[in-house]
Design a protein around this motif. Structure first.
Motif, PDB file in Angstrom:
ATOM      1  N   GLY A  68       0.086   1.064  -9.890  1.00 30.88           N
ATOM      2  CA  GLY A  68      -1.220   1.401  -9.659  1.00 30.88           C
ATOM      3  C   GLY A  68      -1.524   1.341  -8.427  1.00 30.88           C
ATOM      4  O   GLY A  68      -2.819   1.662  -7.689  1.00 30.88           O
ATOM      5  N   GLY A  69      -0.459   0.877  -7.392  1.00 29.42           N
ATOM      6  CA  GLY A  69      -0.794   0.929  -6.113  1.00 29.42           C
ATOM      7  C   GLY A  69      -0.932   2.085  -5.272  1.00 29.42           C
ATOM      8  O   GLY A  69      -0.529   3.189  -5.957  1.00 29.42           O
ATOM      9  N   THR A  70      -1.027   2.052  -3.988  1.00 30.72           N
ATOM     10  CA  THR A  70      -1.090   3.334  -3.354  1.00 30.72           C
ATOM     11  C   THR A  70       0.141   3.332  -2.031  1.00 30.72           C
ATOM     12  O   THR A  70       0.607   2.246  -1.968  1.00 30.72           O
ATOM     13  CB  THR A  70      -2.691   3.518  -2.324  1.00 30.72           C
ATOM     14  OG1 THR A  70      -2.638   2.189  -1.634  1.00 30.72           O
ATOM     15  CG2 THR A  70      -3.589   3.344  -3.404  1.00 30.72           C
ATOM     16  N   VAL A  71       0.235   4.650  -1.626  1.00 39.08           N
ATOM     17  CA  VAL A  71       1.087   4.704  -0.679  1.00 39.08           C
ATOM     18  C   VAL A  71       0.921   4.059   0.604  1.00 39.08           C
ATOM     19  O   VAL A  71       1.697   3.479   1.376  1.00 39.08           O
ATOM     20  CB  VAL A  71       1.356   6.243  -0.459  1.00 39.08           C
ATOM     21  CG1 VAL A  71       0.025   6.690   0.155  1.00 39.08           C
ATOM     22  CG2 VAL A  71       2.505   6.335   0.574  1.00 39.08           C
ATOM     23  N   GLU A  72      -0.436   3.752   0.884  1.00 37.81           N
ATOM     24  CA  GLU A  72      -0.756   3.101   2.054  1.00 37.81           C
ATOM     25  C   GLU A  72      -0.484   1.820   1.862  1.00 37.81           C
ATOM     26  O   GLU A  72       0.176   1.045   3.109  1.00 37.81           O
ATOM     27  CB  GLU A  72      -2.333   2.969   2.622  1.00 37.81           C
ATOM     28  CG  GLU A  72      -2.700   4.342   2.793  1.00 37.81           C
ATOM     29  CD  GLU A  72      -2.727   5.454   1.612  1.00 37.81           C
ATOM     30  OE1 GLU A  72      -2.641   5.068   0.504  1.00 37.81           O
ATOM     31  OE2 GLU A  72      -3.038   6.558   1.886  1.00 37.81           O
ATOM     32  N   GLN A  73      -0.394   1.097   0.909  1.00 39.31           N
ATOM     33  CA  GLN A  73       0.070  -0.157   0.680  1.00 39.31           C
ATOM     34  C   GLN A  73       1.674  -0.487   0.894  1.00 39.31           C
ATOM     35  O   GLN A  73       2.135  -1.243   1.264  1.00 39.31           O
ATOM     36  CB  GLN A  73      -0.334  -0.629  -0.725  1.00 39.31           C
ATOM     37  CG  GLN A  73      -1.888  -1.005  -1.060  1.00 39.31           C
ATOM     38  CD  GLN A  73      -2.018  -1.416  -2.349  1.00 39.31           C
ATOM     39  OE1 GLN A  73      -1.307  -0.797  -3.201  1.00 39.31           O
ATOM     40  NE2 GLN A  73      -2.973  -2.360  -2.439  1.00 39.31           N
ATOM     41  N   CYS A  74       2.240   0.676   0.403  1.00 37.78           N
ATOM     42  CA  CYS A  74       3.606   0.674   0.542  1.00 37.78           C
ATOM     43  C   CYS A  74       4.332   0.854   1.886  1.00 37.78           C
ATOM     44  O   CYS A  74       5.239   0.528   2.313  1.00 37.78           O
ATOM     45  CB  CYS A  74       4.668   1.972  -0.350  1.00 37.78           C
ATOM     46  SG  CYS A  74       4.294   1.664  -2.054  1.00 37.78           S
ATOM     47  N   ARG A  75       3.432   1.285   2.801  1.00 43.80           N
ATOM     48  CA  ARG A  75       3.633   1.712   4.207  1.00 43.80           C
ATOM     49  C   ARG A  75       3.203   0.539   5.144  1.00 43.80           C
ATOM     50  O   ARG A  75       3.545   0.661   6.271  1.00 43.80           O
ATOM     51  CB  ARG A  75       2.837   2.788   4.530  1.00 43.80           C
ATOM     52  CG  ARG A  75       3.616   4.087   4.089  1.00 43.80           C
ATOM     53  CD  ARG A  75       2.811   5.504   4.330  1.00 43.80           C
ATOM     54  NE  ARG A  75       3.365   6.603   3.871  1.00 43.80           N
ATOM     55  CZ  ARG A  75       2.623   7.904   3.780  1.00 43.80           C
ATOM     56  NH1 ARG A  75       1.336   7.980   4.198  1.00 43.80           N
ATOM     57  NH2 ARG A  75       3.331   8.858   3.252  1.00 43.80           N
ATOM     58  N   MET A  76       2.591  -0.390   4.696  1.00 47.38           N
ATOM     59  CA  MET A  76       2.409  -1.833   5.241  1.00 47.38           C
ATOM     60  C   MET A  76       3.481  -2.509   5.791  1.00 47.38           C
ATOM     61  O   MET A  76       4.671  -2.229   5.190  1.00 47.38           O
ATOM     62  CB  MET A  76       1.499  -2.512   4.360  1.00 47.38           C
ATOM     63  CG  MET A  76      -0.003  -2.183   4.045  1.00 47.38           C
ATOM     64  SD  MET A  76      -0.881  -3.284   2.994  1.00 47.38           S
ATOM     65  CE  MET A  76      -0.860  -4.679   4.037  1.00 47.38           C
ATOM     66  N   GLU A  77       3.672  -2.954   6.926  1.00 46.66           N
ATOM     67  CA  GLU A  77       4.613  -3.829   7.527  1.00 46.66           C
ATOM     68  C   GLU A  77       5.433  -4.724   6.588  1.00 46.66           C
ATOM     69  O   GLU A  77       6.841  -4.626   6.674  1.00 46.66           O
ATOM     70  CB  GLU A  77       4.124  -4.427   8.923  1.00 46.66           C
ATOM     71  CG  GLU A  77       5.197  -4.971   9.578  1.00 46.66           C
ATOM     72  CD  GLU A  77       4.662  -5.438  11.083  1.00 46.66           C
ATOM     73  OE1 GLU A  77       5.444  -6.069  11.688  1.00 46.66           O
ATOM     74  OE2 GLU A  77       3.462  -5.546  11.216  1.00 46.66           O
TER      75      GLU A  77
END
Length: 375
Positions: A68-77
């Motif tokens: 349910g998360g987003t790709v932007e969250q996966c790209r966080m540091e």
């Protein structure tokens, strides 16, 4: 008559309480701190866990991006595993390029397989022979019709579109179901008194065991079509099935032969003294005992077969691992630092679940059949 009665005239001093022999503290003292060396190893083990577990927890759960998360969250540091990527691409990991509108067909195959396999694995469920006939003879035909299509107006789906866990399970289940009886026949043939049969079985077993599986799959993919009549082709999925089955059967033959050699000579003589024919002796007396002895070796080959299905990429089939690799390379919209790692971890977890399940079931069968040594 002598009076032997005795009456104490002084009080006995209080004794210390008995040493506790149960509970958590007693278990720890016996198993973790019994000796100074055990105490040192226990402390080092706890320190290692304190060093390893927190980062792993942070990667897998604490800082992970859940479904349910987003790709932007996966790209966080500080992001951990990108489970949102796994959830988004789950259909591809299971079915490959199989048409989405036809997912009900592999789902029905999965359901029928579980419905027939689970009762066969439970010892107390009746009608084992009927269940085995349905699973080994009827189920493969029904599964192929459902997956490939054609009859009954089903849409034709070529094997090139099959992939993911679907391919892994089909190859492993068919390979196990076919290689086991072939391996038994090869083991019996290698012990045959007929020179032609024995020589043929020995040559087959030694030839297959002398080359790696990837070579057999390569031969089936590249060399086999060269020996076929012009215009005639063999489906590459069938090539993979044949290669994996023949490879596993050669190794199973040696495992079964080890069990046959472990049977005392008296068992063969006693079976012959009863007037039983060769196949009756093998079926009712020898093989049940021999197979019981080599259950660990047989299951070890089955586990190896399940893992070796990842090599079918050599014939162009996308099994689970190849599906994960394909999606890691092509899913540009999900590219992040941990996307590919999460995909491979997911594939490893799936392989572990199936292999561990087979291992635990083999232990269950060993204990159930180990009646001759129970005390």
């Amino acid at each position: 008559m002598t009076d032997i009665g005795f009456v104490r005239t002084d009080m006995v001093e209080a004794r210390p309480a008995p040493v506790r022999t149960s509970g958590a503290l007693a278990w720890m003292k016996k198993n973790l701190f019994a000796t100074p060396l055990d105490s040192v190893l226990t402390v080092l083990g706890v320190a290692f866990l304190l060093w390893v577990v927190p980062p792993l927890y942070g990667f897998f759960l604490g800082n992970a991006v859940m479904p349910g998360g987003t790709v932007e969250q996966c790209r966080m540091e500080n992001a951990g595993a990108c489970w949102a990527y796994i959830a988004a691409e789950m259909n591809f990991f299971i079915y490959g390029f199989y048409p989405a509108v036809e997912f009900w067909r592999p789902n029905l195959v999965f359901a029928l397989g579980a419905l027939l396999l689970v009762p066969l694995l439970i010892p107390k469920v009746p009608f084992k022979r009927v269940n085995a006939v349905l699973l080994l003879l009827i189920y493969p035909v029904v599964s192929y019709i459902l997956l490939a299509g054609g009859p009954f107006g089903l849409r034709v789906v070529p094997t090139e579109q099959w992939g993911g866990l679907l391919v892994t399970l089909i190859i492993s289940v068919v390979g196990i179901a076919l290689s086991f009886p072939i391996g038994i026949v090869l083991a019996l043939g290698r012990q045959s008194q007929l020179p032609i049969i024995k020589t043929a079985c020995v040559m087959f077993i030694e030839l297959i065991r002398a080359v790696p599986l990837i070579s057999i799959l390569f031969m089936a993919s590249v060399m086999l079509p060269l020996f076929m009549p012009q215009g005639m082709t063999i489906d590459k999925f069938l090539r993979a099935l044949v290669g994996v089955t023949l490879f596993t059967s050669a190794y199973l033959a040696e495992v079964v032969r080890g069990g046959l050699q472990a049977i005392p000579r008296g068992q063969y003589e006693a079976a012959a003294a009863l007037g039983l024919g060769y196949w009756q002796r093998m079926w009712f007396i020898i093989l049940p005992q021999a197979l019981k002895y080599v259950i660990p070796g047989i299951v070890n080959n089955f586990i190896s077969l399940f893992k070796d299905t990842s090599l079918v990429y050599i014939v162009g089939m996308r099994d689970l691992l190849e599906a994960v690799k394909t999606k890691n390379d092509s899913a540009i919209e999900w590219q992040s630092a941990n996307t590919a790692t999460t995909g491979y971890i997911f594939a490893a977890m799936v392989f572990w679940v199936f292999c561990f399940g087979m291992s635990r079931y083999s232990i269950f069968m060993e204990r159930r059949l180990n009646t001759g040594y129970k005390r």
